[in-house]
Design a protein around this motif. Structure first.
Motif, mmCIF file in Angstrom:
data_model
loop_
_atom_site.group_PDB
_atom_site.id
_atom_site.type_symbol
_atom_site.label_atom_id
_atom_site.label_comp_id
_atom_site.label_asym_id
_atom_site.label_seq_id
_atom_site.Cartn_x
_atom_site.Cartn_y
_atom_site.Cartn_z
ATOM 1 N N ASP A 31 0.295 4.288 0.585
ATOM 2 C CA ASP A 31 0.097 5.228 1.693
ATOM 3 C C ASP A 31 0.964 4.866 2.888
ATOM 4 O OD1 ASP A 31 -1.754 6.427 0.099
ATOM 5 O OD2 ASP A 31 -3.482 5.405 0.997
ATOM 6 N N TYR A 32 1.352 3.587 3.012
ATOM 7 C CA TYR A 32 2.155 3.118 4.137
ATOM 8 C C TYR A 32 3.648 3.139 3.825
ATOM 9 C CZ TYR A 32 -2.225 1.367 6.113
ATOM 10 O OH TYR A 32 -3.504 1.262 6.614
ATOM 11 N N LYS A 36 0.845 -1.185 0.000
ATOM 12 C CA LYS A 36 0.000 0.000 0.000
ATOM 13 C C LYS A 36 0.885 1.241 0.000
ATOM 14 C CE LYS A 36 -3.928 -2.101 2.403
ATOM 15 N NZ LYS A 36 -4.811 -2.057 3.603
ATOM 16 N N SER A 61 6.488 5.306 2.915
ATOM 17 C CA SER A 61 7.103 6.618 2.778
ATOM 18 C C SER A 61 8.562 6.471 2.343
ATOM 19 C CB SER A 61 7.032 7.377 4.110
ATOM 20 O OG SER A 61 7.726 6.666 5.121
#
Length: 280
Positions: free
Chosen positions: A80-81, A78, A83
C-alpha cells in the motif's frame, strides 16, 4: 497474522544480505570475463554494474516488492505504501545516482570541479545515512535513508529467525554497525584542520614560550644534526616556510596540500611561502 514488530537486527541483516548478493553477482561476472583484456572491460565497468543492479532490482523490488535480502528473512515492503512513482524514485536513488557518480569518476577524472561536486554530494549522503541510522536505532523503522524519504515500511507474515535470545550475536551485529558509523564519521573529519586547532589551543595555554619562539625567529642554519621539523629525520630536499626550522620537501608540501594553514609543529609559525634551503 502480520508481524507487528520486526527486530532492528533482522532489518540490518537484510541490508547486509543485499550487499553480499550484489557482490556475489559482480564476482561471477568478473570471473566470466577475466579473459577479456582489461583495457576493454575497464571502460564499461559503470555500465556493467548498472546492468547487474538493474537486474537485481527488476527481479526483487520491482516484481516482489522486497529485496533479495528481505525475501531471505521473510520481509517485504507494504504494498500500500509502494506506488509506481516511489518505485521510480527508489530506482533513481539506489541505482541511478551510483551509476552517474561512477561514470563521472571514469569520464571526468581530470576535471577538478566535477570531482569536488561528487565529493560534496557523497559527504551530504554520508551525513544523511548517519542521521538516519541514529534515528533507526531509536525508532526501529526505516533502516535505509531512501526508505525514510519515501515512507516505505516493512512487514512480515512470520520471522525466519524465531529465536532472538542470542544476545551475543545481536550485540556483535550492533557493534559492527556502530564501528562502521564511527569509521564513516571519522572520514568526514578534517584531521589536519583539527590538529591545527588543537595546536592553537596548546599555543594559548603555554603562550609565553610559543610567543617567544614566534617573535624571535633566528637565522635558518643546517648542521649534521639538523632534523626535519615534522618527521625528525635528516631533511630530504630541505625547504623552509619562513621560520628557523627545516623540513623535507615532501613533508612540508604534503602538509600544505592537506591543510593550507599548516603551521610549524615546533614554533607554530604559519608561513605561506615554501622556499628551497640553500647552504651558503
Amino acid at each position: 497474522m502480520p508481524v507487528n514488530y520486526i527486530p532492528r537486527v533482522t532489518q540490518l541483516d537484510a541490508v547486509h544480505l543485499d550487499s553480499q548478493v550484489e557482490e556475489l553477482l559482480k564476482q561471477s561476472v568478473y570471473l566470466a570475463t577475466k579473459f577479456i583484456e582489461p583495457r576493454y572491460l575497464q571502460l564499461l565497468l559503470p555500465e556493467i554494474e548498472l546492468l547487474i543492479r538493474t537486474w537485481i532490482f527488476r527481479n526483487s523490488v520491482c516484481n516482489k516488492k522486497s529485496t533479495f535480502g528481505q525475501e531471505m528473512l521473510s520481509l517485504k515492503y507494504k504494498k500500500d505504501y509502494f506506488s509506481t512513482s516511489k518505485l521510480y524514485w527508489y530506482y533513481g536513488y539506489t541505482i541511478g545516482l551510483k551509476y552517474l557518480k561512477e561514470r563521472a569518476i571514469y569520464s571526468f577524472t581530470s576535471n577538478t570541479n566535477i570531482q569536488n561536486i561528487i565529493h560534496k554530494l557523497e559527504t551530504f549522503q554520508m551525513i544523511g545515512d548517519i542521521l538516519n541510522f541514529l534515528r533507526f536505532i531509536q525508532s526501529g523503522k526505516y533502516p535505509l535513508l531512501i526508505d525514510f524519504i519515501l515512507g516505505l515500511e516493512l512487514t512480515a507474515d512470520k520471522l525466519t529467525r524465531e529465536d532472538l535470545t542470542d544476545f551475543s550475536w545481536t550485540r556483535e551485529l550492533l557493534w559492527h554497525n556502530f564501528i562502521e558509523l564511527i569509521g564513516t564519521s571519522l572520514a568526514l573529519i578534517n584531521i589536519f584542520g583539527l590538529r591545527r586547532r588543537l595546536s592553537k589551543v596548546l599555543k594559548y595555554v603555554w603562550w609565553r614560550e610559543h610567543f617567544r619562539h614566534v617573535t624571535k625567529l633566528s637565522e635558518v642554519t643546517m648542521t649534521m644534526n639538523t632534523g626535519c621539523a615534522f618527521c625528525s629525520n635528516k631533511p630530504v630536499l630541505p625547504h623552509t616556510m619562513g621560520c628557523s626550522h627545516i623540513f623535507c620537501y615532501y613533508c612540508l608540501m604534503a602538509n600544505k596540500m592537506a591543510d593550507p594553514d599548516f603551521a610549524c609543529p615546533r614554533c607554530y609559525y604559519n608561513g605561506r611561502d615554501v622556499v628551497k634551503f640553500t647552504m651558503i
